[in-house]
Design an enzyme around this catalytic site. Structure first.
Site, PDB file in Angstrom:
ATOM      1  N   ASP A 179       0.466  -1.185  -0.055  1.00 28.24           N
ATOM      2  CA  ASP A 179      -0.015  -0.129   0.015  1.00 28.24           C
ATOM      3  C   ASP A 179       0.839   1.619  -0.164  1.00 28.24           C
ATOM      4  O   ASP A 179       0.236   2.013  -0.461  1.00 28.24           O
ATOM      5  CB  ASP A 179      -0.649  -0.108   1.344  1.00 28.24           C
ATOM      6  CG  ASP A 179      -0.597  -0.332   2.532  1.00 28.24           C
ATOM      7  OD1 ASP A 179       1.058  -0.388   2.397  1.00 28.24           O
ATOM      8  OD2 ASP A 179      -0.626  -0.616   3.420  1.00 28.24           O
ATOM      9  N   ASP A 185       7.280   4.352   3.439  1.00 32.15           N
ATOM     10  CA  ASP A 185       7.367   5.060   4.270  1.00 32.15           C
ATOM     11  C   ASP A 185       8.911   5.138   4.080  1.00 32.15           C
ATOM     12  O   ASP A 185       9.995   5.543   3.319  1.00 32.15           O
ATOM     13  CB  ASP A 185       7.105   4.745   5.153  1.00 32.15           C
ATOM     14  CG  ASP A 185       6.904   5.762   6.301  1.00 32.15           C
ATOM     15  OD1 ASP A 185       7.219   6.963   5.983  1.00 32.15           O
ATOM     16  OD2 ASP A 185       6.448   5.690   7.339  1.00 32.15           O
ATOM     17  N   LYS A 243       5.346   7.154   0.492  1.00 28.57           N
ATOM     18  CA  LYS A 243       6.457   8.769   0.952  1.00 28.57           C
ATOM     19  C   LYS A 243       7.341   9.520   0.829  1.00 28.57           C
ATOM     20  O   LYS A 243       8.483   8.499   1.482  1.00 28.57           O
ATOM     21  CB  LYS A 243       5.947   8.572   2.751  1.00 28.57           C
ATOM     22  CG  LYS A 243       4.898   8.979   2.918  1.00 28.57           C
ATOM     23  CD  LYS A 243       4.744   8.584   4.678  1.00 28.57           C
ATOM     24  CE  LYS A 243       3.151   8.186   4.638  1.00 28.57           C
ATOM     25  NZ  LYS A 243       3.158   8.199   6.809  1.00 28.57           N
ATOM     26  N   PHE A 287       0.328  10.231   8.255  1.00 29.06           N
ATOM     27  CA  PHE A 287      -0.159   8.839   8.307  1.00 29.06           C
ATOM     28  C   PHE A 287      -1.609   9.196   7.812  1.00 29.06           C
ATOM     29  O   PHE A 287      -2.564  10.062   8.032  1.00 29.06           O
ATOM     30  CB  PHE A 287      -0.687   8.749   9.655  1.00 29.06           C
ATOM     31  CG  PHE A 287      -0.861   6.842   9.810  1.00 29.06           C
ATOM     32  CD1 PHE A 287       0.775   6.707  10.009  1.00 29.06           C
ATOM     33  CD2 PHE A 287      -1.898   7.117  10.748  1.00 29.06           C
ATOM     34  CE1 PHE A 287       0.546   5.281  10.424  1.00 29.06           C
ATOM     35  CE2 PHE A 287      -1.742   5.620  10.251  1.00 29.06           C
ATOM     36  CZ  PHE A 287      -0.863   4.969  10.013  1.00 29.06           C
ATOM     37  N   VAL A 288      -1.816   8.522   7.079  1.00 28.91           N
ATOM     38  CA  VAL A 288      -2.844   7.841   5.837  1.00 28.91           C
ATOM     39  C   VAL A 288      -4.039   6.496   6.615  1.00 28.91           C
ATOM     40  O   VAL A 288      -2.686   5.448   6.637  1.00 28.91           O
ATOM     41  CB  VAL A 288      -2.569   8.394   3.908  1.00 28.91           C
ATOM     42  CG1 VAL A 288      -2.052   9.757   4.183  1.00 28.91           C
ATOM     43  CG2 VAL A 288      -1.346   7.330   4.033  1.00 28.91           C
TER      44      VAL A 288
HETATM   45  P1  IMP Z   1       8.228   0.799   5.370  1.00 31.98           P
HETATM   46  O1  IMP Z   1       9.125  -0.329   6.152  1.00 31.98           O
HETATM   47  O2  IMP Z   1       8.138   1.876   6.795  1.00 31.98           O
HETATM   48  O3  IMP Z   1       8.262   1.389   4.508  1.00 31.98           O
HETATM   49  O4  IMP Z   1       7.158   0.849   6.235  1.00 31.98           O
HETATM   50  C1  IMP Z   1       5.282   0.304   5.555  1.00 31.98           C
HETATM   51  C2  IMP Z   1       4.279   0.659   6.011  1.00 31.98           C
HETATM   52  O5  IMP Z   1       3.591   0.769   6.568  1.00 31.98           O
HETATM   53  C3  IMP Z   1       3.527  -0.036   5.070  1.00 31.98           C
HETATM   54  O6  IMP Z   1       3.072  -1.280   4.429  1.00 31.98           O
HETATM   55  C4  IMP Z   1       2.428   0.227   5.531  1.00 31.98           C
HETATM   56  O7  IMP Z   1       1.565  -0.993   6.742  1.00 31.98           O
HETATM   57  C5  IMP Z   1       2.550   0.926   7.530  1.00 31.98           C
HETATM   58  N1  IMP Z   1       2.440   2.475   7.208  1.00 31.98           N
HETATM   59  C6  IMP Z   1       3.806   3.010   6.141  1.00 31.98           C
HETATM   60  N2  IMP Z   1       3.029   4.636   6.761  1.00 31.98           N
HETATM   61  C7  IMP Z   1       1.427   4.189   6.612  1.00 31.98           C
HETATM   62  C8  IMP Z   1       0.265   5.391   6.700  1.00 31.98           C
HETATM   63  O8  IMP Z   1       1.188   6.736   6.660  1.00 31.98           O
HETATM   64  N3  IMP Z   1      -0.495   4.744   7.222  1.00 31.98           N
HETATM   65  C9  IMP Z   1      -0.883   3.875   7.313  1.00 31.98           C
HETATM   66  N4  IMP Z   1       0.145   2.813   7.649  1.00 31.98           N
HETATM   67  C10 IMP Z   1       1.515   3.432   6.638  1.00 31.98           C
HETATM   68 MG    MG Z   2       0.188  -2.254   7.041  1.00 24.68          MG
END
Ligand code: IMP
Ligand code: MG
Length: 174
Positions: free
Chosen positions: A92, A95, A124, A145-146
């Site tokens: 989805d 981040d 992001k 945060f979405v």
């Molecule tokens: P990363 O490992 O920091 O890139 O985060 C990825 C995971 O964090 C995604 O698969 C989402 O499940 C969760 N995530 C990151 N940002 C958001 C947000 O703004 N809303 C909800 N879930 C998020």
């Molecule tokens: Mg998630």
């Protein structure tokens, strides 16, 4: 509202067209990251006009809050059977990049795919903690945060048809 239903639908049309062109003649297996990637996967893949297989992996990185813990835990022992497959990871949102980075590394190390690319609905860009670039991106968004369209806060809001910014007054409530 940040991204409405119509905007999501037309961007999915474009992404699916690109993926259909790029993977023509490949052994495509799409691997969704649970749970956030499920709705994205269902809507995107019905627009991809190619033979393909669907798999999933389950990881946890947020542990229920709005800040990533920095740790990626695999919730499953068996990895999907992707031996010799051209894998497209679907999530989805990108981040910090830790989740997709860790999944790609583990699949490359342990599951022998022919190739691995990634596709995310949201990017992001400014919040990356590791060097990771998605090959297909739906929308770039700011550091907010979405929720909705698969994205959750403490397990809630995934079934909203659009994507919205979680209001501060809803943090710690639902
Ligand atoms: P990363 O490992 O920091 O890139 O985060 C990825 C995971 O964090 C995604 O698969 C989402 O499940 C969760 N995530 C990151 N940002 C958001 C947000 O703004 N809303 C909800 N879930 C998020
Ligand atoms: Mg998630």
């Amino acid at each position: 509202m940040l991204v409405d239903e119509d905007a999501i639908a037309s961007r999915l049309d474009e992404l699916a067209l690109e993926i259909t062109k790029d993977y023509e003649g490949s052994n495509l297996t799409v691997v969704a990251i649970l749970h956030g990637g499920i709705i994205f996967m269902a809507d995107l893949l019905r627009r991809v006009h190619l033979p393909l297989k669907m798999e999933s992996v389950s990881v946890a990185s947020y542990h229920g809050g709005t800040q990533s813990s920095g740790e990626v835990t695999f919730n499953q022992i068996a990895l999907p059977d992707i031996d010799g497959e051209d894998v497209l990871l679907l999530d989805d949102i990108l981040d910090s990049g830790r989740t997709l980075h860790a999944i790609r590394a583990k699949l490359e190390r342990e599951a022998n795919p022919a190739s691995i690319r990634s596709c995310v609905l949201l990017d992001k860009k400014t919040t990356r903690a590791v060097d990771f670039k998605a090959d297909y991106v739906g929308f770039e968004i700011g550091d907010e945060f979405v929720v909705g369209y698969g994205l959750d806060y403490k397990g809630h809001y995934r079934n909203l048809p659009h994507i919205g910014v979680l209001k501060p007054e809803y943090v710690d409530g639902c």
